[in-house]
Design a protein around this motif. Structure first.
Motif, short mmCIF file in Angstrom:
data_model
loop_
_atom_site.label_atom_id
_atom_site.label_comp_id
_atom_site.label_asym_id
_atom_site.label_seq_id
_atom_site.Cartn_x
_atom_site.Cartn_y
_atom_site.Cartn_z
N GLU A 72 69.08 -4.75 24.82
CA GLU A 72 68.53 -6.00 24.31
C GLU A 72 67.00 -5.95 24.37
OE1 GLU A 72 71.00 -9.44 23.82
OE2 GLU A 72 70.83 -7.60 22.66
N CYS A 73 66.38 -6.18 23.26
CA CYS A 73 64.92 -6.25 23.18
C CYS A 73 64.53 -7.69 22.84
CB CYS A 73 64.38 -5.31 22.11
SG CYS A 73 64.89 -3.58 22.30
N ASP A 74 63.41 -8.14 23.33
CA ASP A 74 63.00 -9.52 23.00
C ASP A 74 62.28 -9.51 21.65
OD1 ASP A 74 60.96 -8.06 24.17
OD2 ASP A 74 59.94 -9.82 24.96
N GLY A 75 63.08 -9.18 20.63
CA GLY A 75 62.56 -9.11 19.27
C GLY A 75 63.00 -10.29 18.44
N ALA A 76 63.29 -10.02 17.14
CA ALA A 76 63.58 -11.10 16.21
C ALA A 76 64.84 -11.87 16.60
CB ALA A 76 63.71 -10.54 14.79
N MET A 77 65.89 -11.15 17.02
CA MET A 77 67.13 -11.83 17.39
C MET A 77 66.93 -12.71 18.61
SD MET A 77 70.28 -12.48 16.77
CE MET A 77 70.49 -11.31 15.42
N TYR A 78 66.13 -12.24 19.56
CA TYR A 78 65.86 -13.01 20.77
C TYR A 78 65.11 -14.29 20.43
CZ TYR A 78 64.04 -13.99 25.47
OH TYR A 78 63.72 -14.59 26.66
N HIS A 79 64.09 -14.17 19.59
CA HIS A 79 63.28 -15.35 19.26
C HIS A 79 63.97 -16.32 18.31
CE1 HIS A 79 59.81 -13.93 21.45
NE2 HIS A 79 59.86 -12.76 20.82
N SER A 80 65.03 -15.86 17.64
CA SER A 80 65.75 -16.75 16.72
C SER A 80 66.72 -17.67 17.44
CB SER A 80 66.51 -15.92 15.68
OG SER A 80 67.55 -15.18 16.30
N ALA A 81 66.97 -17.42 18.72
CA ALA A 81 67.87 -18.29 19.48
C ALA A 81 67.27 -19.69 19.57
CB ALA A 81 68.11 -17.71 20.87
N ASN A 111 87.82 -5.95 19.09
CA ASN A 111 86.69 -5.04 19.03
C ASN A 111 85.90 -5.36 17.77
OD1 ASN A 111 84.94 -2.95 19.41
ND2 ASN A 111 86.32 -1.38 18.61
N GLN A 112 84.92 -6.20 17.92
CA GLN A 112 84.21 -6.69 16.75
C GLN A 112 82.89 -5.98 16.52
OE1 GLN A 112 83.99 -10.93 17.24
NE2 GLN A 112 86.17 -11.11 17.65
N ASN A 113 82.73 -4.80 17.11
CA ASN A 113 81.50 -4.05 16.93
C ASN A 113 81.47 -3.42 15.56
OD1 ASN A 113 81.24 -4.63 19.63
ND2 ASN A 113 82.10 -2.67 20.27
N GLN A 114 80.38 -3.64 14.84
CA GLN A 114 80.26 -3.05 13.51
C GLN A 114 78.86 -2.47 13.35
OE1 GLN A 114 81.30 -5.65 10.30
NE2 GLN A 114 82.84 -6.70 11.50
N GLU A 115 78.82 -1.23 12.84
CA GLU A 115 77.52 -0.67 12.49
C GLU A 115 77.12 -1.26 11.14
OE1 GLU A 115 77.80 3.53 12.65
OE2 GLU A 115 78.58 3.55 14.69
N THR A 116 76.11 -2.10 11.16
CA THR A 116 75.79 -2.87 9.97
C THR A 116 74.97 -2.10 8.96
OG1 THR A 116 73.75 -3.71 10.99
CG2 THR A 116 75.79 -4.96 11.37
N GLY A 117 74.36 -1.00 9.41
CA GLY A 117 73.47 -0.28 8.51
C GLY A 117 72.10 -0.93 8.39
N ARG A 118 71.89 -2.03 9.11
CA ARG A 118 70.60 -2.71 9.07
C ARG A 118 69.58 -1.95 9.89
NH1 ARG A 118 71.70 -8.99 10.21
NH2 ARG A 118 69.55 -8.72 10.86
N ALA A 119 68.33 -2.00 9.45
CA ALA A 119 67.25 -1.35 10.17
C ALA A 119 66.88 -2.19 11.40
CB ALA A 119 66.03 -1.20 9.25
N PRO A 120 66.19 -1.59 12.39
CA PRO A 120 65.72 -2.37 13.52
C PRO A 120 64.87 -3.55 13.06
CG PRO A 120 65.46 -0.03 13.95
CD PRO A 120 65.89 -0.16 12.52
N GLY A 148 76.94 -5.40 15.25
CA GLY A 148 77.43 -6.76 15.34
C GLY A 148 78.53 -6.92 16.36
N SER A 149 78.52 -8.05 17.05
CA SER A 149 79.57 -8.36 18.01
C SER A 149 79.67 -9.86 18.17
CB SER A 149 79.26 -7.73 19.37
OG SER A 149 80.23 -8.10 20.31
N GLN A 150 80.80 -10.42 17.71
CA GLN A 150 81.10 -11.83 17.86
C GLN A 150 79.97 -12.72 17.35
OE1 GLN A 150 82.81 -13.34 21.36
NE2 GLN A 150 84.55 -11.99 21.28
N GLY A 151 79.49 -12.42 16.17
CA GLY A 151 78.48 -13.26 15.56
C GLY A 151 77.07 -12.93 15.99
N PHE A 152 76.91 -12.03 16.96
CA PHE A 152 75.60 -11.60 17.41
C PHE A 152 75.31 -10.22 16.85
CE2 PHE A 152 77.02 -14.22 21.12
CZ PHE A 152 76.14 -15.27 20.93
N TYR A 153 74.08 -9.81 17.00
CA TYR A 153 73.73 -8.42 16.76
C TYR A 153 73.13 -7.85 18.03
CZ TYR A 153 74.37 -9.14 11.77
OH TYR A 153 74.91 -9.41 10.54
#
Length: 572
Positions: free
Chosen positions: A344-353, A287-296, A320-325
């Motif tokens: 899942e939103c097509d935001g910063a994490m999506y475009h960083s792939a 269970n690698q889910n972590q509340e990171t405290g990071r803002a959207p 966080g989950s397995q190296g992803f957010y």
């Protein structure tokens, strides 16, 4: 000069030998326990040190060498565990997955990490501070080991000294009843059988380790987020020591599941590590889910977050989950330690792939493989019609919640048993009304007074809510909250009570024991045509507000703002 287990050696005990040596090799693990300071208070060694003593604030010779920036190398090959499940949690939680773990040729039934859920046991909080039935279960497991695998060495570790003693006492009784097992307890002179508590096990290893957590839910269903040494500074190091003691098999005994641990109620790293360990023991995945405290990551994600929060959901950004957010994760109101849906939103994490394959297929595949339910919101769809996308997301959340209800049949059975406690109907005194029958108020069982509202199990509260609705349907949510509050002996309805009852109502709705329409709760089979006109004159003033009469319960086409059967001083 070689120091092994250097994390346990104080600098004051090592410096003399180091001064006489020509070379120094220090072997230890900074993720395990520092030297104990138990005897310092007895000897005076724990008194304030001389300000010029540069080692006064350094606990071990290992930390001193690291502070001096001596050359170091990580020994990555892990040799002790003969099954990867025995080291996988520690490898992830403490060693950044850098350990080299070799696969085991053995079968799962004999090797690895095993989880024994004992929901019928109870932690005696405030009295013995033990779980006697769990201790008895561990003692029986010891005797079973003596009969089935006596060739393997064995150790038992409890989270507390009190639970250690409870296990030892239970085992002593069984040994007297079964003298034929004594041969095992005298068999392994090089690694004798032991029963220890969490803080005394470093350096030990056995073929099989049995773990008794002890802490857990009380008989009333209350769970404190207190786990003894795990809540203190360095508690995660104590857990790391414990879960790496076994060579072939480790068995965990507890009345808890990973989802029971609500990390919003504690900041202790040891408790967070315990949650991940229990999740792996139960499900075989970390269970690698972590509340990171990071803002959207983007205004788009912030807008989605605001919209869902306004609808009453608790939403965590950047989990966080397995190296992803996960961009947004919706908290399960019935079990705050878990998430019902990842958004899942097509935001910063999506475009960083780095590729379309990564962002559109592999990412979702990996997350779904570890148990996530995912919902996608495209930014173009959101900006064109945010209300429609919000409704789609709400529907996805509710569908995921229905799927996520654990052991629905079991929960239904629990609710049924709560209803079987005895439901009474009390007719409110009042003069007869020609077209209205007296309003009947549900009376909850006397057991409700044993605990505060938030301390009762969620299933029990849901059962009581269903009882009230069965008698008073259609009934306002505030009235159900008031009935449960008064039944427990409380005199005021606070925010914590409202939150607990609301969560219980959602559980009852999910199990289809009640139906919710706005702020009103209905019996599942009741319709507007079958609602009787009721005389509310005998109710307290607070319960006779027009707003507490369900609009659909008015007979005929004329539906005024208050019932003709409701005493009213003004005009309807």
């Amino acid at each position: 000069m070689v120091f092994d287990e250097a994390s346990q050696v104080k600098p004051v005990d090592a410096l003399g030998a180091i001064a006489r040596g020509r070379q120094l090799v220090v072997v230890g693990d900074s993720k395990q326990l520092p030297p104990t300071s138990f005897f310092d208070a007895l000897t005076g060694a724990g008194e304030e040190a001389d300000e010029e003593n540069v080692t006064a604030d350094i606990q071990s010779i290992l930390e001193l060498c690291k502070a001096r920036q001596m050359p170091e190398r990580m020994l990555r090959w892990h040799y002790r565990s003969q099954h990867q499940s025995l080291i996988a949690p520690s490898n992830y939680l403490f060693y950044d997955d850098k350990l080299v773990i070799f696969p085991s040729p053995g079968g799962q039934e004999q090797l690895g990490l095993m989880y024994h859920h004992l929901p019928e046991t109870h932690y005696e909080r405030g009295t013995t501070r033990t779980n006697p039935l769990e201790a008895a279960g561990v003692a029986e497991a010891v005797l079973r080991h003596t009969r089935t695998t006596p060739q393997l060495t064995l150790g038992v570790v409890a989270f507390s000294q009190a639970q250690r003693q409870a296990v030892a006492d239970a085992l002593e009784k069984l040994r007297r009843q079964h003298p034929e097992t004594e041969d095992f307890f005298n068999r392994h002179a090089h690694e004798p059988f032991f029963v220890k508590n969490l803080e005394n096990v470093q350096g030990d290893e056995r073929d099989v380790i049995l773990i008794s957590i002890g802490y857990g839910r009380t008989r009333e269903g209350y769970l404190s987020m207190s786990f003894g040494p795990l809540n203190g500074e360095g508690g995660e190091r104590r857990l790391n020591v414990l879960i790496t003691r076994a060579r072939q098999r480790c068995e965990v005994f507890t009345n808890l599941t990973a989802d029971d641990l609500d990390l919003t109620r504690t900041q202790a790293r040891g408790v967070a590590a315990l949650k991940s360990f229990l999740h792996f023991a139960q499900h075989g995945i970390l269970n690698q889910n972590q509340e990171t405290g990071r803002a959207p990551e983007s205004p788009f994600e912030e807008a989605v977050h605001r919209a869902l929060t306004a609808r009453g959901y608790t939403v965590q950004p950047q989990v966080g989950s397995q190296g992803f957010y996960i961009d947004l994760a919706v908290v399960d109101p019935a079990q705050p330690g878990r998430y019902v849906l990842g958004i899942e939103c097509d935001g910063a994490m999506y475009h960083s792939a780095r590729s379309a394959r990564d962002r559109d297929r592999l990412r979702q595949q990996v997350l779904e493989n570890v148990g996530w339910k995912l919902h996608r919101i495209w930014s173009t769809d959101w900006f064109r019609d945010p209300l429609r996308e919000t409704e789609r997301t709400v529907q996805a959340i509710e569908a995921a919640r229905r799927l996520a209800v654990p052991d629905e049949a079991e929960e239904s059975e629990m609710l049924g048993s709560e209803a079987a406690e005895g439901i009474a109907r009390e007719e409110v005194p009042g003069g007869p009304a020609p077209l209205a029958e007296p309003y009947q108020v549900a009376q909850l069982p006397a057991a409700a007074r044993q605990l505060e509202v938030h301390q009762h199990p969620m299933a029990r509260l849901a059962g009581w809510a269903a009882q009230v609705v069965a008698i008073e349907s259609p009934v306002h949510l505030d009235e159900v909250t008031r009935r449960i509050t008064l039944a427990t002996g409380a005199t005021q309805v606070g925010a914590r009570i409202r939150k607990s009852v609301a969560a219980a109502v959602r559980l009852a709705v999910n199990l289809r024991h009640i139906r919710q329409e706005g702020d009103f709760l209905w019996a599942p089979a009741m319709t507007a045509a079958t609602v009787p006109v009721r005389n509310r004159s005998g109710l307290p003033t607070v319960s006779r507000k027009p707003g507490f009469v369900a609009p659909r319960s008015w007979p005929g086409p004329f539906r005024p703002s208050c019932s003709t059967a409701l005493p009213w001083n003004g005009r309807p």
